[in-house]
Design a protein around this motif. Structure first.
Motif, PDB file in Angstrom:
ATOM      1  N   PHE A 102       0.850  -1.192   0.000  1.00  0.00           N
ATOM      2  CA  PHE A 102       0.000   0.000   0.000  1.00  0.00           C
ATOM      3  C   PHE A 102       0.887   1.244   0.000  1.00  0.00           C
ATOM      4  N   THR A 127      -1.126  -1.039  -4.496  1.00  0.00           N
ATOM      5  CA  THR A 127      -2.326  -0.227  -4.288  1.00  0.00           C
ATOM      6  C   THR A 127      -1.912   1.149  -3.775  1.00  0.00           C
ATOM      7  N   GLY A 128      -2.769   2.130  -3.958  1.00  0.00           N
ATOM      8  CA  GLY A 128      -2.519   3.477  -3.469  1.00  0.00           C
ATOM      9  C   GLY A 128      -3.548   3.842  -2.412  1.00  0.00           C
ATOM     10  N   VAL A 129      -3.116   4.524  -1.378  1.00  0.00           N
ATOM     11  CA  VAL A 129      -4.026   4.899  -0.291  1.00  0.00           C
ATOM     12  C   VAL A 129      -3.884   6.396  -0.008  1.00  0.00           C
ATOM     13  N   PRO A 130      -4.907   7.178  -0.395  1.00  0.00           N
ATOM     14  CA  PRO A 130      -4.814   8.622  -0.196  1.00  0.00           C
ATOM     15  C   PRO A 130      -5.285   9.034   1.203  1.00  0.00           C
ATOM     16  N   LEU A 137      -6.101   5.097   8.203  1.00  0.00           N
ATOM     17  CA  LEU A 137      -6.176   4.883   6.760  1.00  0.00           C
ATOM     18  C   LEU A 137      -6.426   3.423   6.395  1.00  0.00           C
TER      19      LEU A 137
ATOM     20  N   TYR B 125     -12.406   2.411   4.282  1.00  0.00           N
ATOM     21  CA  TYR B 125     -11.043   2.817   3.949  1.00  0.00           C
ATOM     22  C   TYR B 125     -10.856   2.636   2.442  1.00  0.00           C
ATOM     23  N   ALA B 126     -10.452   3.705   1.766  1.00  0.00           N
ATOM     24  CA  ALA B 126     -10.399   3.694   0.307  1.00  0.00           C
ATOM     25  C   ALA B 126      -8.981   3.463  -0.201  1.00  0.00           C
ATOM     26  N   GLY B 128      -6.744   2.619  -4.137  1.00  0.00           N
ATOM     27  CA  GLY B 128      -6.798   2.522  -5.590  1.00  0.00           C
ATOM     28  C   GLY B 128      -5.878   1.419  -6.075  1.00  0.00           C
TER      29      GLY B 128
END
Lengths: 357, 357
Positions: A102, A127-130, A137, B125-126, B128
């Motif tokens: 992540f 994966t990306g977590v903003p 998060l 929790y989002a 991408g």
């Protein structure tokens, strides 16, 4: 999640983070041996070794990943070390868990750039977590290894007293706490303690019991004045350049007075105290990594990649940003001999989640 | 992961996907009741209900999420339905698992836009996930619910025979299979079967045993010719507009001959056959959702949001793209009465992972 700080590595083009993060990359390279040791000696993998035939995922997060490429190096180091450990414990082929990585940074981070530059040969699911690492998060107990390099020194916000004309902590004519009044320093330190507390609390929820957190950050050598460390000296010089421009009438003095940077560079003692006060983690390893002395031009570019965006945002885009950083580069050259490389260190701290709370 | 198709929802500004995806949004709204039913009747939550005090995460992915906002609606529907089910089974407060939502689309998708428009009031929790859903994107057995809406009709590539002048499947003068030769249709169908097979195989690894996959896609009503369905008629008209422009000398005929779209709209029978042939899933629910007849102007904008990018890429940016879509809008108006709304349907299929393989 709504009140996110605006800070991000924000230079563009030639001054982008991805092109001007050699200094930070050096820290990742220097930490490699420590990461290997952390995984080899401190990571608990009994849950993976004793599980049934379907392998679990090993989940790893890098907080403050920026847009690459440093994060890819850091993550690869960890994946390689964990895979090696699994193999030493007899897990091979399909018994090996999948790796899920992540990459996390503020919502304003350029995730598009990060995603398009992912290493094609990677052995993990990306994966990306903003979002801000000062809040939650990730789901509870969902990460096995947390990494953060050159990120947690950035405060969630400038302490409000520092920007309050009526406060003794008002930071007139300066942009950081290095040479500022005691009140300003204390306001910065209090914000740092608050931010570390919220960072550690959030991570304590997210990491599995026995999970590891590797903190790598620029710090202040013990027994050294905050004003003497390279990072603060460099920011101090940036502040003096801004004051020079205000004296020339290019930017307003009031704008300089209301501009304050977000970095706080703790000593190992301060960092240790914050971890102990929080109580969710125990310190498994501590080390201080010396940094090679950066060259003036490279230092100026690194500073620009970090500060260009927020300076433009604060002072407006009208004035010539090149002039500012040319001036900074000159000041770095003039004071180069006074920069003591022993006063630029990177702190490495490995934390393990306590079982008790 | 290196050979990713170039297709993405690619219109810009007024023609962006986020502003022109009302048609797709209607499908999500119409599927809401079916999703609720799927979760209520078919989702297995015994693992969550019987687990120890620390709640697991419920992991949900939307494949082909685009840049928003439709994906947020779809995901919220699912989270609400699952949460309701948990509550009915007595899980409340801290016993409820956290939700982790993975928004996935091609690396070329605008994840920055997606991340900055995440609903602030979201209860999950989002994250991408960049990459093609024709390959693996997640660790083994790591997802509880997979959703995909208006995405799996897009092929991973144009079948190569269709672009081969020496093949009987060469698709001269057309841009899709709707009214094309039998050979062209068969080449498209074969590619569709191959792509569904790779999609289902990848998802079979990623979903937990007993996990659900909800497929929502534009399809062809049973007993209907492919040439008669709205989607193919619309693309056929786009092709004829391109031919008109080539006759005017604005674009080259050769370029039109070598341009082919990536959509394939299966009948429910074809979709069922693909699932059965694959063998990893059993069909738990099947339904056909009628679509309201789109207005000519809205249809033209929807088409533009889908095709502008790839048309510019193929034909170059020199010619006036407005002219093309104005022409298309006119053709839609002329043939509006011949569009049979019964011939535009959305297929809904709910799959459950077999335990046996």
């Amino acid at each position: 999640m709504a009140n996110q700080p605006e800070y991000r590595m924000s230079g563009s083009g030639n001054y982008s983070y991805s092109r001007n993060s050699g200094f930070q990359r050096t820290a990742i390279g220097a930490a490699k041996g420590l990461i290997n040791k952390a995984v080899s000696e401190k990571l608990e993998i009994s849950n993976f070794v004793s599980s049934s035939n379907s392998p679990k995922a090993f989940r790893l997060a890098d907080f403050g990943c920026s847009e690459g490429p440093n994060t890819f190096l850091a993550v690869q180091n960890i994946v390689d070390a964990v895979e090696l450990k699994f193999k030493h414990h007899g897990l091979i082929g399909p018994q090996l868990p999948d790796f899920q990585v992540f990459f996390s940074d503020l919502t304003s981070n350029d995730f598009n750039k990060l995603f398009t530059s992912l290493p094609p040969e990677r052995k993990y699911y990306a994966t990306g977590v903003p979002g801000s690492f000062h809040g939650r998060l990730f789901p509870s107990a969902s990460l096995h290894f947390i990494h953060t390099s050159y990120a947690v020194q950035i405060l969630s916000k400038v302490p409000k007293e520092v920007e309050d004309k009526n406060s003794p902590a008002w930071n007139k004519g300066r942009i950081d706490y290095g040479n500022a009044s005691d009140e300003t320093f204390k306001a910065y330190e209090a914000q740092y303690l608050k931010d570390m507390e919220s960072f550690l609390n959030a991570r304590a929820h997210e990491v599995v019991h026995g999970g590891l957190v590797a903190l790598i950050l620029p710090g202040c050598p013990n027994e050294t004045k905050h004003s003497e460390i390279l990072f603060n000296k460099a920011i101090e010089l940036l502040g003096s350049c801004l004051m020079d421009l205000s004296k020339k009438g290019i930017i307003s003095e009031e704008k300089v007075d209301s501009f304050n940077t977000l970095g706080f560079f703790p000593s190992m003692q301060q960092l240790e105290a914050a971890v102990k006060r929080n109580g969710c983690f125990r310190i498994e390893m501590m080390d201080i990594i010396a940094q090679p002395k950066p060259q003036p031009k490279a230092l100026s570019s690194t500073m620009r990649s970090g500060f260009e965006g927020i300076i433009k945002k604060h002072f407006g885009e009208e004035f010539d940003i090149d002039e500012l950083f040319d001036l900074l580069s000159k000041k770095f050259e003039e004071s180069f001999s006074s920069f003591d490389p022993k006063k630029a260190v990177t702190l490495f701290v490995l934390l393990k989640r306590n079982d008790s709370n």
